[in-house]
Design an enzyme around this catalytic site. Structure first.
Site, PDB file in Angstrom:
ATOM      1  N   GLY A  39      69.919 -13.885 -58.823  1.00  0.00           N
ATOM      2  CA  GLY A  39      70.088 -12.657 -59.606  1.00  0.00           C
ATOM      3  C   GLY A  39      69.074 -11.606 -59.170  1.00  0.00           C
ATOM      4  O   GLY A  39      68.167 -11.893 -58.381  1.00  0.00           O
ATOM      5  N   TYR A 148      78.083 -28.095 -56.318  1.00  0.00           N
ATOM      6  CA  TYR A 148      78.532 -27.076 -57.285  1.00  0.00           C
ATOM      7  C   TYR A 148      79.649 -27.642 -58.158  1.00  0.00           C
ATOM      8  O   TYR A 148      79.582 -27.585 -59.388  1.00  0.00           O
ATOM      9  CB  TYR A 148      79.019 -25.858 -56.515  1.00  0.00           C
ATOM     10  CG  TYR A 148      79.429 -24.682 -57.369  1.00  0.00           C
ATOM     11  CD1 TYR A 148      78.487 -23.980 -58.113  1.00  0.00           C
ATOM     12  CD2 TYR A 148      80.755 -24.250 -57.412  1.00  0.00           C
ATOM     13  CE1 TYR A 148      78.855 -22.880 -58.879  1.00  0.00           C
ATOM     14  CE2 TYR A 148      81.128 -23.153 -58.174  1.00  0.00           C
ATOM     15  CZ  TYR A 148      80.176 -22.467 -58.906  1.00  0.00           C
ATOM     16  OH  TYR A 148      80.553 -21.376 -59.659  1.00  0.00           O
TER      17      TYR A 148
END
Ligand code: UDP
Length: 314
Positions: A39, A148
């Protein structure tokens, strides 16, 4: 009346920052939490001056503390692009397992409702097309994407366990390929890769023979679907995505036309376990949430291209 409070993990990410915007707009107090490994503060810098917005720089996989009441928790922290989770396999597994455990524990303590960001990757390289929520998937646990896919599958299982065992209010959104402003130009995903290449005058790199398909959803549509799901009373997983399916070759041609690029498409090896086709069945979202995407690719790509123009060479 006191405002409702929402915690958004991954709040400085692509989706987390758009969700932060939406909840501020709806009159909530927002706590965005992020360890900033993928982020960026740039995504939320416009929110820092607002009295209802707080940012906590911390790692959700370690421990999370939020003083006072909390009404909603949205767990969106995770590396999410294939090259990011290949670079950070352990962090990806941890945020999907330890991270969700911390969120669920906090939610139990605060009697908050939790919504988790799951993914079309739970279907792996799907043998059912389009993918319905009932399909269990075709995932290679020890392949490169396993870190993932399995983290997200575990996250769903853990969330369901808290729902059935502790009676926690939970929601699960399975997110299909989404795009829009604030995606990282270098996150490796096909859309920023192609737009970046087109704008820099490089050839567009299609992997494999480019016949694999994806279905791209504009971020505003996704946020609307997530908002509706959170406010609904439906605890089973719901697909949110745009069912308009296209091949990677067609997508490359579309980006070339859109940008007026003169370059061509070149072919590179297909990454291991790359799904051959992907398209959401959104019957549940339509029937339960009254939701369907409003933005065509042509409409969604316009603001996205403008955003990336400001980033290339910038
Ligand atoms: N892809 C491509 N060229 C690129 C990046 C990705 O052809 O420069 C392909 C990739 O192999 C996959 C599709 O585009 O088939 C979508 O990849 P992405 O990384 O965006 O996410 P995925 O949907 O695979 O999670």
């Amino acid at each position: 009346m006191t405002k409702k409070k929402v915690l958004i993990t991954g709040g400085a990410g692509f989706l987390g920052s758009h969700l932060s915007d939406r909840f501020i707009k709806e009159g909530y107090r927002v706590i965005a939490m992020d360890n900033l490994i993928t982020g960026s503060l740039e995504n939320i810098e416009h929110l820092f001056g607002k009295k209802d917005f707080e940012f906590h720089h911390c790692d959700v996989s370690r421990f999370i503390h939020v003083p006072g009441d909390l009404d909603y928790i949205l767990h969106f922290a995770s590396p999410a692009s294939p090259i990011d989770y290949l670079k950070m396999p352990i962090q990806t597994l941890k945020v999907g397992s330890l991270g969700i455990h911390n969120c669920l524990g906090l939610a139990k303590e605060k009697k908050a409702r939790v919504l988790i960001a799951s993914t079309s990757e739970v279907y792996g390289d799907p043998l059912v097309h389009p993918q319905t929520e009932e399909y269990w998937g075709n995932v290679n646990p020890v392949g490169p994407r396993g870190v993932y896919d399995e983290a997200k599958r575990f996250q769903e299982a853990m969330t369901m366990a808290y729902h059935t065992f502790h009676g926690l209010e939970t929601r699960i959104v399975r997110i299909f390929n989404t795009y829009g402003p604030r995606m990282r130009l270098d996150d490796g995903r096909v859309l920023p890769a192609f737009i970046g290449q087109a704008l820099r005058g490089e050839d567009l790199t299609a992997f494999g023979d480019g016949s694999q398909t994806r279905s791209f959803c504009y971020v505003d549509d996704l946020v609307e679907g997530i908002y509706r799901l959170l406010m609904s009373d439906y605890a089973m997983p719901v697909n949110i995505g745009n069912p308009d399916e296209i091949t990677i070759n067609q997508f490359a041609e579309e980006i070339i036309r859109l940008t007026g690029a003169k370059q061509k498409v070149i072919y590179q090896p297909l990454p291991e376990d790359d799904p051959k086709q992907r398209k959401p069945d959104i019957t549940k979202a339509r029937e339960i949430l009254g939701w369907e995407p409003k933005f065509s690719r042509a409409e969604g790509l316009k603001p996205t291209l403008e955003y990336f123009k400001g980033k290339v060479g910038g």
